[in-house]
Design a protein around this motif. Structure first.
Motif, PDB file in Angstrom:
ATOM      1  N   GLN A  65       0.829  -1.199   0.000  1.00 43.62           N
ATOM      2  CA  GLN A  65       0.000   0.000   0.000  1.00 43.62           C
ATOM      3  C   GLN A  65       0.868   1.255   0.000  1.00 43.62           C
ATOM      4  OE1 GLN A  65      -2.886  -0.790  -0.599  1.00 43.62           O
ATOM      5  NE2 GLN A  65      -4.303   0.846  -0.145  1.00 43.62           N
ATOM      6  N   GLY A  66       2.053   1.151   0.569  1.00 45.15           N
ATOM      7  CA  GLY A  66       2.986   2.271   0.572  1.00 45.15           C
ATOM      8  C   GLY A  66       3.308   2.746  -0.832  1.00 45.15           C
ATOM      9  N   VAL A  67       3.310   1.816  -1.784  1.00 48.23           N
ATOM     10  CA  VAL A  67       3.610   2.177  -3.166  1.00 48.23           C
ATOM     11  C   VAL A  67       2.568   3.159  -3.692  1.00 48.23           C
ATOM     12  CG1 VAL A  67       3.645   1.283  -5.516  1.00 48.23           C
ATOM     13  CG2 VAL A  67       4.822   0.069  -3.708  1.00 48.23           C
ATOM     14  N   PHE A  68       1.295   2.879  -3.408  1.00 48.50           N
ATOM     15  CA  PHE A  68       0.232   3.725  -3.947  1.00 48.50           C
ATOM     16  C   PHE A  68       0.195   5.060  -3.220  1.00 48.50           C
ATOM     17  CE2 PHE A  68      -1.151  -0.739  -4.512  1.00 48.50           C
ATOM     18  CZ  PHE A  68      -0.831  -0.786  -5.849  1.00 48.50           C
ATOM     19  N   PHE A  69       0.423   4.985  -1.916  1.00 47.99           N
ATOM     20  CA  PHE A  69       0.594   6.205  -1.136  1.00 47.99           C
ATOM     21  C   PHE A  69       1.735   7.026  -1.756  1.00 47.99           C
ATOM     22  CE2 PHE A  69       2.935   8.214   2.411  1.00 47.99           C
ATOM     23  CZ  PHE A  69       1.941   9.044   2.912  1.00 47.99           C
ATOM     24  N   GLY A  70       2.811   6.340  -2.078  1.00 48.62           N
ATOM     25  CA  GLY A  70       3.989   7.003  -2.638  1.00 48.62           C
ATOM     26  C   GLY A  70       3.733   7.583  -4.014  1.00 48.62           C
ATOM     27  N   LEU A  71       2.998   6.845  -4.859  1.00 51.63           N
ATOM     28  CA  LEU A  71       2.721   7.370  -6.202  1.00 51.63           C
ATOM     29  C   LEU A  71       1.942   8.674  -6.109  1.00 51.63           C
ATOM     30  CD1 LEU A  71       1.836   4.113  -8.159  1.00 51.63           C
ATOM     31  CD2 LEU A  71       3.789   5.604  -8.527  1.00 51.63           C
ATOM     32  N   GLY A  72       0.957   8.713  -5.193  1.00 46.44           N
ATOM     33  CA  GLY A  72       0.215   9.949  -4.988  1.00 46.44           C
ATOM     34  C   GLY A  72       1.110  11.042  -4.444  1.00 46.44           C
ATOM     35  N   GLN A 148       4.286  -7.159  -1.824  1.00 45.99           N
ATOM     36  CA  GLN A 148       5.504  -6.794  -1.108  1.00 45.99           C
ATOM     37  C   GLN A 148       6.679  -6.668  -2.076  1.00 45.99           C
ATOM     38  OE1 GLN A 148       7.193  -9.650   1.664  1.00 45.99           O
ATOM     39  NE2 GLN A 148       7.533  -7.989   3.105  1.00 45.99           N
ATOM     40  N   ALA A 149       6.748  -7.611  -3.018  1.00 41.77           N
ATOM     41  CA  ALA A 149       7.798  -7.531  -4.031  1.00 41.77           C
ATOM     42  C   ALA A 149       7.654  -6.244  -4.835  1.00 41.77           C
ATOM     43  CB  ALA A 149       7.724  -8.741  -4.956  1.00 41.77           C
ATOM     44  N   LEU A 150       6.409  -5.869  -5.091  1.00 39.89           N
ATOM     45  CA  LEU A 150       6.155  -4.621  -5.817  1.00 39.89           C
ATOM     46  C   LEU A 150       6.726  -3.429  -5.043  1.00 39.89           C
ATOM     47  CD1 LEU A 150       4.507  -3.312  -8.199  1.00 39.89           C
ATOM     48  CD2 LEU A 150       2.760  -2.883  -6.478  1.00 39.89           C
ATOM     49  N   ALA A 151       6.492  -3.439  -3.727  1.00 38.83           N
ATOM     50  CA  ALA A 151       7.028  -2.354  -2.896  1.00 38.83           C
ATOM     51  C   ALA A 151       8.544  -2.303  -3.009  1.00 38.83           C
ATOM     52  CB  ALA A 151       6.605  -2.548  -1.443  1.00 38.83           C
ATOM     53  N   LEU A 152       9.155  -3.482  -3.015  1.00 40.54           N
ATOM     54  CA  LEU A 152      10.610  -3.540  -3.124  1.00 40.54           C
ATOM     55  C   LEU A 152      11.073  -2.986  -4.469  1.00 40.54           C
ATOM     56  CD1 LEU A 152      13.138  -4.678  -1.592  1.00 40.54           C
ATOM     57  CD2 LEU A 152      12.974  -6.616  -3.124  1.00 40.54           C
ATOM     58  N   VAL A 153      10.390  -3.430  -5.536  1.00 40.48           N
ATOM     59  CA  VAL A 153      10.771  -3.008  -6.884  1.00 40.48           C
ATOM     60  C   VAL A 153      10.674  -1.489  -7.016  1.00 40.48           C
ATOM     61  CG1 VAL A 153       9.984  -3.005  -9.268  1.00 40.48           C
ATOM     62  CG2 VAL A 153      10.197  -5.146  -8.044  1.00 40.48           C
ATOM     63  N   ILE A 154       9.560  -0.930  -6.532  1.00 39.63           N
ATOM     64  CA  ILE A 154       9.368   0.510  -6.690  1.00 39.63           C
ATOM     65  C   ILE A 154      10.423   1.290  -5.909  1.00 39.63           C
ATOM     66  CG2 ILE A 154       7.774   2.418  -6.267  1.00 39.63           C
ATOM     67  CD1 ILE A 154       6.770   0.784  -8.505  1.00 39.63           C
ATOM     68  N   ALA A 267      12.231   5.866   1.555  1.00 38.06           N
ATOM     69  CA  ALA A 267      12.185   5.227   2.871  1.00 38.06           C
ATOM     70  C   ALA A 267      10.797   5.295   3.495  1.00 38.06           C
ATOM     71  CB  ALA A 267      13.199   5.883   3.799  1.00 38.06           C
ATOM     72  N   MET A 268       9.960   6.226   2.995  1.00 38.74           N
ATOM     73  CA  MET A 268       8.633   6.373   3.594  1.00 38.74           C
ATOM     74  C   MET A 268       7.592   5.480   2.938  1.00 38.74           C
ATOM     75  SD  MET A 268       8.487  10.461   3.735  1.00 38.74           S
ATOM     76  CE  MET A 268       9.530  11.396   4.838  1.00 38.74           C
ATOM     77  N   PRO A 273       7.446   0.551   5.775  1.00 36.84           N
ATOM     78  CA  PRO A 273       6.263   1.391   6.006  1.00 36.84           C
ATOM     79  C   PRO A 273       4.978   0.731   5.520  1.00 36.84           C
ATOM     80  CG  PRO A 273       8.009   2.672   5.011  1.00 36.84           C
ATOM     81  CD  PRO A 273       8.457   1.260   4.980  1.00 36.84           C
ATOM     82  N   SER A 274       5.064  -0.025   4.440  1.00 40.85           N
ATOM     83  CA  SER A 274       3.857  -0.674   3.919  1.00 40.85           C
ATOM     84  C   SER A 274       3.297  -1.652   4.943  1.00 40.85           C
ATOM     85  CB  SER A 274       4.167  -1.420   2.624  1.00 40.85           C
ATOM     86  OG  SER A 274       4.580  -0.523   1.641  1.00 40.85           O
TER      87      SER A 274
END
Lengths: 366, 300
Positions: A65-72, A148-154, A267-268, A273-274
């Motif tokens: 979920q951190g990825v989507f938070f991050g994209l925004g 989780q892998a997606l979070a790592l990749v991003i 890092a956020m 963080p996710s």
């Protein structure tokens, strides 16, 4: 039965109304510092609601979920950075040796584009990934691991593409938003009110959605996906839509986060963080949207309080908190409320069913 | 030719490391279906055990310092296995059949372990000396030198793999273990103590994580967050390999290792990792249950 569940719902609305009133009055009794802290937590609360919709109601535990938070957040940050840089190139691009603004940065000159993108880009990314994942019937823990892998990749991408993303340092040093200075107290207070309103809207949207026919199907998918599919529903599209909506809302949280906190960095939004975001929902009580808000506020409040006074103890406490919540009160804070209030115990709603899902899988496993 | 050989060796080397860190997970996740987010911290425990053994050797038997590593390997297995045993008895056994809850609870454990390590050993990374007999390399042909420590890790991975294979498929204990994992109720009826087997199985998986940690000491400094670097990779290997079969884990470690090194060679290091992960996700779309999977007919 119906009256009881109606009563429960009314009480939840009451709690929600009370919370919004307190939040709207907060600027009168909180110092500027505390208010900005609260504003940050509220953007987290929006993310928590989005995750609760996905996990508590849809049964899809996203560890990304951190990825989507991050994209925004990054969409918003790109706009703010361009405003701060004026006609010049953003500073980190100059340091990395770029001479021209990359093409995908150009549309972020416009606020309306950035604000729209902060919701639409995460939703689109989630829709694509969700379609690929759900269509091949990847679910449960596999979905979690892939996200989780997606979070790592991003995060790897963001850190690695220093000239375009600011690398490890992220994007920071903003000055104005829509022409208003970000260092002004009045701007910050306005942003705070906007955040409260957005939180309220997100809550109402999700509450309405989960109470509707759509929500019922979603809960059915969570509990027995194959049966829903056999009934003729296209479960893939339901899940993709929920995932995309959840990602969009998380992106909204991110967009509100950046102007108030003033920085976004890999890092956020990474793996750790996710997972913390999941914890907010678990602590608050999953499958109860109001619990997600409470969880985000409680955990983050405790975190900032404890890491101020005992910086080392926080990780121990956080760890113990997870374990205690999972082992002792699987319903989280809302579960405790419910236990205290025995009269509500008989609700046949989704929340009461939540712990028994685990049991049924246990039986089928053994 | 040289480049190709070197690439093959690098792939093998990366694959062997991936295999080592994923072997333990293949048992705890693949066989027991337990999502242990503290797996990385069991790796960390193994690494720190190696560090402690080295310090003890330096202090008490400096003459035979070179052989500390041979003591460290079994010791890191035992210590990690012990922690795994405690973890299973103390927490995980209450959470069987609730994979997502297990995930969260073990994440809590992992935070606590990390903080304990920080309190004992300090937040900065510590250096573990490579024993002198693992320094240098073997010259295969002119201009192509293979580092000894990498060769050693490959050998270690093979030894662990063979050990696990023999244990699982050619020993009475392994047979009981597979029986419990495949049909718990039936195994219990036949007098196999299922709870005990769970604990031992989990301990063995944890012990393998410890060995992986010991091996990682040869590659660079170790720190409290060493586990979090590897945990996602380890999960990807097991997921790609398919749950419940060792051969799948081996194949997946090989595939990811090759992808990683090949993409790294073709582009930058970060893009290599990204592309490899994207390929894995794309592959799972095509074959959701992984490379090798048990054929089952279960439906919810």
């Amino acid at each position: 039965m119906v009256t009881v569940s109606k009563l429960r719902l009314d009480k939840e609305w009451l709690l929600f109304g009370l919370m919004i009133v307190v939040l709207l009055l907060a600027p009168t009794f909180l110092s500027d510092f505390r208010l900005s802290l609260l504003a940050k937590f509220l953007t987290y609360a929006i993310v928590a609601i989005s995750l609760d919709l996905l996990w508590g109601y849809g049964g899809m535990l996203s560890l990304g979920q951190g990825v989507f938070f991050g994209l925004g957040a990054y969409s918003m940050a790109m706009y703010l950075k361009l405003m701060a840089a004026g006609s010049a190139l953003p500073d980190f691009m100059v340091w990395s040796g770029l001479t021209e603004l990359p093409w995908f940065w150009k549309p972020f000159h416009y606020a309306w584009f950035a604000i729209g993108a902060s919701v639409i880009i995460p939703a689109m990314v989630a829709a694509i990934i969700g379609f690929v994942i759900f269509r091949s019937r990847i679910r449960g823990v596999y979905f979690s691991i892939l996200t989780q892998a997606l979070a790592l990749v991003i995060t790897i991408l963001l850190v690695g593409q220093q000239p375009y993303t600011g690398g490890t340092n992220g994007i920071t040093n903003f000055s104005t938003i829509l022409g208003f200075s970000l260092s002004d107290t009045s701007t910050q207070t306005t942003l705070y009110f906007i955040t409260v309103i957005c939180l309220a809207c997100v809550y109402i949207l999700c509450r309405w959605l989960t109470g509707s026919r759509f929500g019922r199907i979603l809960i059915a998918i969570r509990d027995a996906e194959a049966r829903v599919r056999f009934c003729g529903y296209n479960t893939v599209m339901f899940k993709v839509f929920t995932f995309a909506l959840s990602a969009g809302l998380a992106g909204l949280g991110g967009a509100l986060f950046v102007p108030q906190v003033g920085i976004i960095s890999p890092a956020m939004i990474g793996v750790v963080p996710s997972i913390e975001m999941v914890i907010w929902v678990a602590v608050g009580g999953r499958g109860t949207l109001i619990g997600a808000i409470l969880g985000a506020l409680i955990v983050n409040g405790a975190k900032s309080y404890l890491s101020e006074s005992f910086p080392d103890a926080w990780l121990y406490l956080q760890g113990l908190l997870f374990i205690a919540v999972i082992l002792l009160v699987s319903g989280g804070v809302m579960g405790i409320f419910k236990k205290l209030n025995k009269s509500q115990k008989i609700t046949g709603s989704a929340i009461a069913l939540a712990p028994s899902i685990g049991k049924s899988t246990q039986i089928s496993r053994r | 030719m040289d480049v190709l050989l070197l690439q093959i060796f690098n792939s093998l080397s990366v694959s062997s490391i991936l295999l080592l860190i994923a072997l333990g997970l293949a048992i705890t996740f693949g066989l027991m279906n337990v999502i242990n987010m503290a797996h990385g911290e069991l790796i960390m425990i193994g690494a720190y055990v190696t560090y402690v053994v080295q310090i003890l050797f330096e202090r008490y038997v400096p003459g035979s310092l070179d052989f500390y590593y041979l003591v460290a390997i079994p010791l890191s297995f035992l210590v990690s296995a012990f922690f795994g045993f405690l973890l299973e008895r103390g927490l995980i056994r209450f959470l069987y059949g609730r994979p997502l809850d297990t995930l969260l609870a073990t994440w809590g454990i992992s935070l606590i372990f990390q903080q304990i390590a920080r309190d004992i050993f300090g937040a900065p990374n510590v250096e573990v000396k490579t024993p002198s007999w693992l320094k240098g390399g073997v010259e295969v042909m002119s201009g192509l030198q293979l580092p000894l420590n990498r060769l050693f890790i490959i050998a270690l991975a093979i030894v662990c793999l063979v050990g696990i294979y023999v244990y699982m498929y050619h020993s009475a204990a392994g047979c009981r273990m597979r029986a419990v994992m495949q049909n718990r109720a039936m195994a219990s009826c036949l007098g196999i103590p299922a709870g005990k087997i769970d604990a031992y199985t989990f301990a063995i998986g944890s012990g393998l994580a410890g060995v992986a940690g010991c091996a990682l000491c040869l590659l660079g400094p170790i720190g409290p967050s060493i586990g979090t670097y590897y945990i996602v990779d380890a999960f990807m290997v097991v997921v790609l390999g398919g749950v419940g079969k060792l051969i799948g884990t081996v194949a997946a470690a090989g595939v990811i290792g090759v992808l990683n090194t090949t993409f790294e060679f073709g582009s930058t290091a970060t893009m290599g990792k990204v592309l490899a992960l994207v390929m894995v996700i794309a592959f799972l779309h095509w074959k959701p249950s992984g490379l090798v999977s048990l054929k089952v007919r279960t439906l919810d």
